[in-house]
Design a protein around this motif. Sequence first.
Motif, mmCIF file in Angstrom:
data_model
loop_
_atom_site.group_PDB
_atom_site.id
_atom_site.type_symbol
_atom_site.label_atom_id
_atom_site.label_comp_id
_atom_site.label_asym_id
_atom_site.label_seq_id
_atom_site.Cartn_x
_atom_site.Cartn_y
_atom_site.Cartn_z
ATOM 1 N N PRO A 120 -27.943 5.221 49.135
ATOM 2 C CA PRO A 120 -26.639 4.561 49.953
ATOM 3 C C PRO A 120 -26.720 2.926 49.560
ATOM 4 C CG PRO A 120 -27.372 6.022 51.562
ATOM 5 C CD PRO A 120 -28.326 6.212 50.040
ATOM 6 N N VAL A 121 -28.093 2.430 49.708
ATOM 7 C CA VAL A 121 -28.146 1.133 49.519
ATOM 8 C C VAL A 121 -27.795 0.670 48.043
ATOM 9 C CG1 VAL A 121 -30.840 1.299 48.974
ATOM 10 C CG2 VAL A 121 -30.022 -1.004 49.880
ATOM 11 N N TYR A 122 -28.314 1.661 47.113
ATOM 12 C CA TYR A 122 -27.809 1.298 45.790
ATOM 13 C C TYR A 122 -26.388 1.175 45.554
ATOM 14 C CZ TYR A 122 -28.265 0.365 40.768
ATOM 15 O OH TYR A 122 -28.229 0.025 39.423
ATOM 16 N N ARG A 123 -25.678 2.114 46.220
ATOM 17 C CA ARG A 123 -24.238 2.139 46.077
ATOM 18 C C ARG A 123 -23.715 0.694 46.894
ATOM 19 N NH1 ARG A 123 -22.325 7.412 44.696
ATOM 20 N NH2 ARG A 123 -20.288 6.882 45.414
ATOM 21 N N TYR A 124 -24.341 0.384 47.823
ATOM 22 C CA TYR A 124 -23.860 -0.860 48.495
ATOM 23 C C TYR A 124 -24.013 -2.106 47.614
ATOM 24 C CZ TYR A 124 -24.209 -5.049 51.291
ATOM 25 O OH TYR A 124 -24.127 -6.305 51.654
ATOM 26 N N LEU A 125 -25.346 -2.084 47.035
ATOM 27 C CA LEU A 125 -25.462 -3.170 46.172
ATOM 28 C C LEU A 125 -24.719 -3.247 44.972
ATOM 29 C CD1 LEU A 125 -29.431 -3.475 46.859
ATOM 30 C CD2 LEU A 125 -27.671 -5.026 47.647
ATOM 31 N N THR A 126 -24.222 -2.067 44.526
ATOM 32 C CA THR A 126 -23.484 -1.962 43.457
ATOM 33 C C THR A 126 -22.009 -2.347 43.537
ATOM 34 O OG1 THR A 126 -24.609 -0.175 42.531
ATOM 35 C CG2 THR A 126 -22.147 -0.327 41.979
ATOM 36 N N GLU A 127 -21.643 -2.190 44.689
ATOM 37 C CA GLU A 127 -20.303 -2.397 45.376
ATOM 38 C C GLU A 127 -20.166 -4.048 45.482
ATOM 39 O OE1 GLU A 127 -19.680 0.720 48.642
ATOM 40 O OE2 GLU A 127 -18.490 -1.217 49.033
ATOM 41 N N ARG A 128 -21.176 -4.622 46.030
ATOM 42 C CA ARG A 128 -21.300 -6.056 46.098
ATOM 43 C C ARG A 128 -21.276 -6.717 44.948
ATOM 44 N NH1 ARG A 128 -25.684 -8.948 49.901
ATOM 45 N NH2 ARG A 128 -27.081 -8.434 48.114
ATOM 46 N N ILE A 129 -22.102 -6.421 43.953
ATOM 47 C CA ILE A 129 -22.187 -6.938 42.836
ATOM 48 C C ILE A 129 -21.037 -6.940 41.769
ATOM 49 C CG2 ILE A 129 -23.608 -5.081 41.325
ATOM 50 C CD1 ILE A 129 -23.818 -8.954 40.776
ATOM 51 N N VAL A 130 -20.491 -5.640 41.760
ATOM 52 C CA VAL A 130 -19.117 -5.529 41.131
ATOM 53 C C VAL A 130 -18.046 -6.277 41.567
ATOM 54 C CG1 VAL A 130 -17.609 -3.822 40.334
ATOM 55 C CG2 VAL A 130 -19.973 -3.332 40.191
ATOM 56 N N THR A 131 -17.900 -6.247 43.035
ATOM 57 C CA THR A 131 -17.060 -7.110 43.553
ATOM 58 C C THR A 131 -17.140 -8.368 43.074
ATOM 59 O OG1 THR A 131 -17.026 -5.660 45.474
ATOM 60 C CG2 THR A 131 -15.556 -7.831 45.798
ATOM 61 N N LYS A 132 -18.237 -9.177 43.285
ATOM 62 C CA LYS A 132 -18.476 -10.639 42.948
ATOM 63 C C LYS A 132 -18.198 -10.631 41.421
ATOM 64 C CE LYS A 132 -20.446 -11.922 46.760
ATOM 65 N NZ LYS A 132 -19.843 -13.084 47.513
#
Length: 679
Positions: A120-132
């Motif tokens: 879950p934390v990788y999916r969260y960090l992925t979501e964040r960097i891709v959004t940025k």
Amino acid sequence: MSAILDGNRLVLGTCYYPEHWPERLWREDIERMLSTGIEVIRIAEFAWNKTEPEEGVFTYDFFDRFLDLCDELGLKVIFGTPTATPPAWLTERYPEVLNVDVDGLQFQHGARRHYNYNAPVYRYLTERIVTKLAEHYAPRKCIIGWQIDNELNCETDEFHSEADSAAFRLFLKDKYGTLEALNRAWGTVFWNQTYTSWEQVHVPRKTISNSTNPHEVLDYTRFVSSSARSFCKLQSDIIRKYLKPGDFITTNGMFASLDNHQMTDESLDFYTYDSYPNFAYCLDAWRSTDTMADRRWSRNLTEVRSICPVFGIMEQQSGANGWNTRMEAPTPRPGQLTLWTMQSIAHGADFVSYFRWRTATMGTEIYWHGILDYSGRENRRIAEVRAVREKLAKLDKVAGARYAAEVALVKDYDNEWDARLDKWHGRVAWQSEQAIFNAAQRTHTPLDYVYLDHTSLDALKGYKVLFCPHLSIMTGEKAELLEAYVRAGGTVVFGCRTAYKDVTGQCVMDKLPGVVAPLTAADIPEYSFIAPDAGTVTVDWGGDTLEAAVFADLVEPTEGGVREGVYTADYYAGAGALVSHQVGEGKAYYYGTAFTESAARTFLEKLGVAEPCAEALELPEGVELTVRKNERGAFAFVLNYLKTPVTIGVKKPCVDLLTGETLSGDCALAGYGVMVLAL
Ligand code: GAL
């Protein structure tokens, strides 16, 4: 309209890593690319640290400076999301994102795809960097599209972390609802594997003799595919919110345990492939029995076409292969870079991007050569790329054209994956797929692959003949679709071992061939591998002798069926080997063995679909023929994979678009040479 694959032109690109080079080289590199005819670059797919050097700290200036130059000079950019290589700060702080092997050993930082798709934390960090990244870079003029991750499932398609087991349980609960249903589907009564709580269920783990429950492994493969797809969709849903009109989302492939068709449908605008035919010449592969060598990449391109009829090549071979640890292969010979580019285009690529501009001077890939060597000096390969650009300028008409085939080989993912885990299935599947492909190649019979769960009756009706070599897992719906195709006038050729399994991978208790028995009017009272001491077993088909391979279903007609062929050797000499059945306007064949190349060739010839261009062209076996068609015409690509010249017989005068010359009679085609004939 997208800047590439616009249906009007063929476009060249390259892969560039601004982070690998001193900034002072950027301008010179971009100007030189543009003057070489390269209009597009792919960047950033491994550069997470350049935009998030510390957790939660986002810095855009590095790529802003680079993209300013691209905007100024007019180079178009495909931006890659960096999730294939999570940074060291991330894996150190959140070790649960790391992938684990089947022995339970965690992979560590230092290579790539060391992560799993489900933490879950990788999916969260992925979501964040891709959004940025999308928020910041997508509005830029030079950006034309996005690549998600890099080669999903490359390096490994096996995931054994705790996060994967947790996600696997959810996947199974969603699929089966109850443990009872799961136990039934996996046949856990065998060897006392029955699960009494969901916590006992894991992704496959190390077992004695490495023999894991096959029904579990089949579901696990579906789960890996679903995990990769959902990781892709997570990113594409974000990027899509920020995409400029006309810009696209893609990813590059093509790797195992992944339903690329479904991923493309749900997340991508089109698919891109990485084509490295030089693998055929790896120093440690000389003993290969595959006689197709680099022509084998046409098979991969055929797969790609089944996903996306007109596609891109994100990475096209331009230099020698080699990590410092493996895959060493020679530099492409003069002409091969062009030949392989044209091979991609011949199969449907309208965008070809070379891997890579400059060869890396550091890291694992110091021997994976790009267009330029370490020094960047002018060389033979950049001269060849310039010449390719000139050739492509003469092929505008080909853009958007579809590959034209009357014959297809039918597949589906369940059978692909089952054949990988099941030796009995795998032996016949590999034998026949290779044989049918080689026979089609050597008889210059354009061939498509069709995935049964990603097609329609209308699409099937476009083919005269469908080979379904070994669809061991078969469902009623698929059998009905094939029957409707036959009724409408098509010909289906089934091979041995058809329909003996259901979707769980368990064997059915029906008389074989199970759900296709009515369509084929066939009955299989007995079957066996062809014994190693059986000698040559052949099939006599009305005077034609076909060599049987690997397996023998003894196949007899039921009502309405016709016994067309018999085995000639071993204890089943005289038993049925080929049954046909007229249904509606068409015909179904059940061929009781696997295909050899010569047997596949006999089928193509007897069914009247071999050499569809024989009236126009007489071609030696060493060359491949593909045909792309659109409203502007039919274009025949003739590709010579041999280093020596060959003679092409041109029976009806036609123009070679590459030279503008009208050809007729015996014409020489140079070693590694290509003709593109307007038919
Ligand atoms: C591809 C990959 C590239 C590079 C290349 C050569 O599979 O996408 O990043 O690694 O192979 O090894």
